[in-house]
Design a protein around this motif. Structure first.
Motif, PDB file in Angstrom:
ATOM      1  N   THR A   1       0.855  -1.182   0.000  1.00 50.34           N
ATOM      2  CA  THR A   1       0.000   0.000   0.000  1.00 50.34           C
ATOM      3  C   THR A   1       0.892   1.232   0.000  1.00 50.34           C
ATOM      4  O   THR A   1       1.781   1.360   0.842  1.00 50.34           O
ATOM      5  N   ILE A   2       0.641   2.140  -0.957  1.00 46.62           N
ATOM      6  CA  ILE A   2       1.412   3.376  -1.057  1.00 46.62           C
ATOM      7  C   ILE A   2       0.514   4.527  -0.609  1.00 46.62           C
ATOM      8  O   ILE A   2      -0.543   4.772  -1.195  1.00 46.62           O
ATOM      9  N   ALA A   3       0.931   5.231   0.452  1.00 47.09           N
ATOM     10  CA  ALA A   3       0.141   6.311   1.025  1.00 47.09           C
ATOM     11  C   ALA A   3       0.273   7.579   0.183  1.00 47.09           C
ATOM     12  O   ALA A   3       1.164   7.684  -0.672  1.00 47.09           O
ATOM     13  N   PRO A   4      -0.615   8.580   0.420  1.00 49.92           N
ATOM     14  CA  PRO A   4      -0.554   9.820  -0.351  1.00 49.92           C
ATOM     15  C   PRO A   4       0.789  10.532  -0.295  1.00 49.92           C
ATOM     16  O   PRO A   4       1.175  11.215  -1.247  1.00 49.92           O
ATOM     17  N   ASP A   5       1.525  10.384   0.826  1.00 54.80           N
ATOM     18  CA  ASP A   5       2.823  11.051   0.927  1.00 54.80           C
ATOM     19  C   ASP A   5       3.949  10.246   0.284  1.00 54.80           C
ATOM     20  O   ASP A   5       5.124  10.625   0.355  1.00 54.80           O
ATOM     21  N   GLY A   6       3.592   9.137  -0.348  1.00 58.13           N
ATOM     22  CA  GLY A   6       4.590   8.332  -1.040  1.00 58.13           C
ATOM     23  C   GLY A   6       5.201   7.227  -0.217  1.00 58.13           C
ATOM     24  O   GLY A   6       5.935   6.390  -0.753  1.00 58.13           O
ATOM     25  N   THR A   7       4.907   7.195   1.081  1.00 60.64           N
ATOM     26  CA  THR A   7       5.465   6.138   1.917  1.00 60.64           C
ATOM     27  C   THR A   7       4.740   4.821   1.650  1.00 60.64           C
ATOM     28  O   THR A   7       3.549   4.800   1.326  1.00 60.64           O
ATOM     29  N   THR A   8       5.484   3.745   1.764  1.00 63.47           N
ATOM     30  CA  THR A   8       4.937   2.414   1.521  1.00 63.47           C
ATOM     31  C   THR A   8       4.649   1.736   2.845  1.00 63.47           C
ATOM     32  O   THR A   8       5.510   1.674   3.719  1.00 63.47           O
ATOM     33  N   THR A   9       3.427   1.238   2.999  1.00 61.64           N
ATOM     34  CA  THR A   9       3.051   0.544   4.219  1.00 61.64           C
ATOM     35  C   THR A   9       2.521  -0.839   3.863  1.00 61.64           C
ATOM     36  O   THR A   9       2.028  -1.071   2.761  1.00 61.64           O
TER      37      THR A   9
ATOM     38  N   SER B   1       1.443  -9.730  -7.558  1.00 59.86           N
ATOM     39  CA  SER B   1       1.505  -8.501  -6.759  1.00 59.86           C
ATOM     40  C   SER B   1       0.159  -7.806  -6.744  1.00 59.86           C
ATOM     41  O   SER B   1      -0.519  -7.707  -7.776  1.00 59.86           O
ATOM     42  N   LEU B   2      -0.229  -7.328  -5.569  1.00 53.89           N
ATOM     43  CA  LEU B   2      -1.445  -6.545  -5.381  1.00 53.89           C
ATOM     44  C   LEU B   2      -1.023  -5.230  -4.728  1.00 53.89           C
ATOM     45  O   LEU B   2      -0.532  -5.222  -3.596  1.00 53.89           O
ATOM     46  N   ILE B   3      -1.196  -4.123  -5.434  1.00 53.29           N
ATOM     47  CA  ILE B   3      -0.681  -2.834  -4.966  1.00 53.29           C
ATOM     48  C   ILE B   3      -1.811  -1.805  -4.947  1.00 53.29           C
ATOM     49  O   ILE B   3      -2.528  -1.643  -5.932  1.00 53.29           O
ATOM     50  N   ARG B   4      -1.960  -1.119  -3.817  1.00 52.68           N
ATOM     51  CA  ARG B   4      -2.926  -0.021  -3.687  1.00 52.68           C
ATOM     52  C   ARG B   4      -2.151   1.277  -3.503  1.00 52.68           C
ATOM     53  O   ARG B   4      -1.241   1.360  -2.691  1.00 52.68           O
ATOM     54  N   HIS B   5      -2.531   2.307  -4.257  1.00 56.58           N
ATOM     55  CA  HIS B   5      -1.856   3.602  -4.164  1.00 56.58           C
ATOM     56  C   HIS B   5      -2.910   4.703  -4.095  1.00 56.58           C
ATOM     57  O   HIS B   5      -3.697   4.876  -5.029  1.00 56.58           O
ATOM     58  N   HIS B   6      -2.922   5.427  -2.992  1.00 55.10           N
ATOM     59  CA  HIS B   6      -3.830   6.550  -2.826  1.00 55.10           C
ATOM     60  C   HIS B   6      -3.002   7.828  -2.887  1.00 55.10           C
ATOM     61  O   HIS B   6      -2.013   7.970  -2.160  1.00 55.10           O
TER      62      HIS B   6
END
Length: 289
Positions: free
Chosen positions: A83-91, A203-208
């Motif tokens: 999961t990629i957060a709005p600030d670009g950090t990956t969690t 791979s399953l990736i979510r990016h907000h």
């Protein structure tokens, strides 16, 4: 018979009746106690039709069972979750070695049997053969109907994956819209070819993220879901807060990507060639997602 014998016979019949009645009452009480001790099965609401139903063991699989069959039903599939957060950090970036391609972790239970065995199964069935060829890296020309079927499948998986999360961001109405009228126009979909090392890597990736357009004060919030199966990358993006033309969500005229949804206005009969001119690699993947 003497009066004494008659009386004894009647008393014995009354005793038998009372014993039988007590046994029935005891069994009834035990049954009521047993039923009361059972856990209550609560109904849940279907994501795709809003009907209430009692959940079972099945649901909508994010990673389709037919993909597992195609690669030989391995027991060591590596699923990358990110999961990629709005600030670009990956969690939540982790690898999950799945003993089965259709593990419960990758299944949404909030789907009633009618939807799961009906329209959702139809989306899987009609897109499977085309998708398997792309996942295997085979080149082909995608006709408009191919693009529509792939877009519906990508949107279905994006909606399903989001709904399995602790904090979903996509509106619940998207599922019903997809089944009612097919691929959602403002839900952009594009494809890329990944330099995959193995079909066992999924791979399953979510990016907000938030986007700001020149001349506007209010940024828009975009949710993008990227799915990688073998050589195929599918990216489905939609604005969840604010407004932005869907054309800004698909990388048109980019060498690594082919946009398939929505159709270009005035060019709805366009066919596209796959794969794109350039491969997406592990180092260039962040630009795509």
């Amino acid at each position: 018979l003497s009066l004494h014998e008659v009386t004894s016979t009647l008393l014995e019949a009354v005793r038998r009746h009372l014993r039988s009645s007590l046994q029935r009452q005891r069994k009834t009480a035990e049954y009521v106690e047993h039923v009361s001790a059972q856990p209550t099965v609560e109904e849940i609401q279907c994501l795709f039709c809003d009907s209430d139903f009692v959940p079972g063991r099945r649901g909508e699989d994010i990673i389709p069972d037919w993909y597992g069959k195609a690669i030989g039903r391995p027991n060591d599939v590596v699923v990358a979750l990110r999961t990629i957060a709005p600030d670009g950090t990956t969690t939540g970036d982790r690898l999950r070695v799945s003993q089965t391609i259709a593990a419960t972790e990758f299944r949404l239970p909030d789907v009633c049997p009618d939807c799961n065995n009906g329209p959702l199964s139809a989306i899987e069935r009609t897109s499977k053969e085309t998708l398997l060829g792309l996942m295997d890296g085979q080149g082909r020309v995608l006709a408009p109907e191919d693009q529509r079927l792939i877009a519906a499948w990508a949107q279905l998986k994006a909606i399903t994956y989001d709904a399995t999360q602790t904090s979903p961001v996509l509106p619940r109405s998207l599922g019903k819209r997809l089944l009612a009228s097919g691929p959602i126009r403002e839900f952009g979909v594009m494809l890329g070819k990944y330099d995959s090392r193995s079909p066992l890597e999924v791979s399953l990736i979510r990016h907000h993220s938030t986007l700001s357009m020149n001349g506007t004060q209010q940024p828009v919030w975009v949710s993008r879901t990227t799915l990688i199966f073998g050589n195929l990358i599918l990216s489905a993006a939609i604005v969840v807060d604010g407004w932005l033309p869907v054309e800004f969500l698909v990388h048109r005229d980019v060498a690594e990507a082919v946009d398939i949804w929505p159709p270009k206005i005035g060019d709805e009969r366009r066919s596209v060639s796959w794969p794109p001119a350039e491969l997406i690699t592990a180092s260039t993947l962040p630009r795509f997602v």
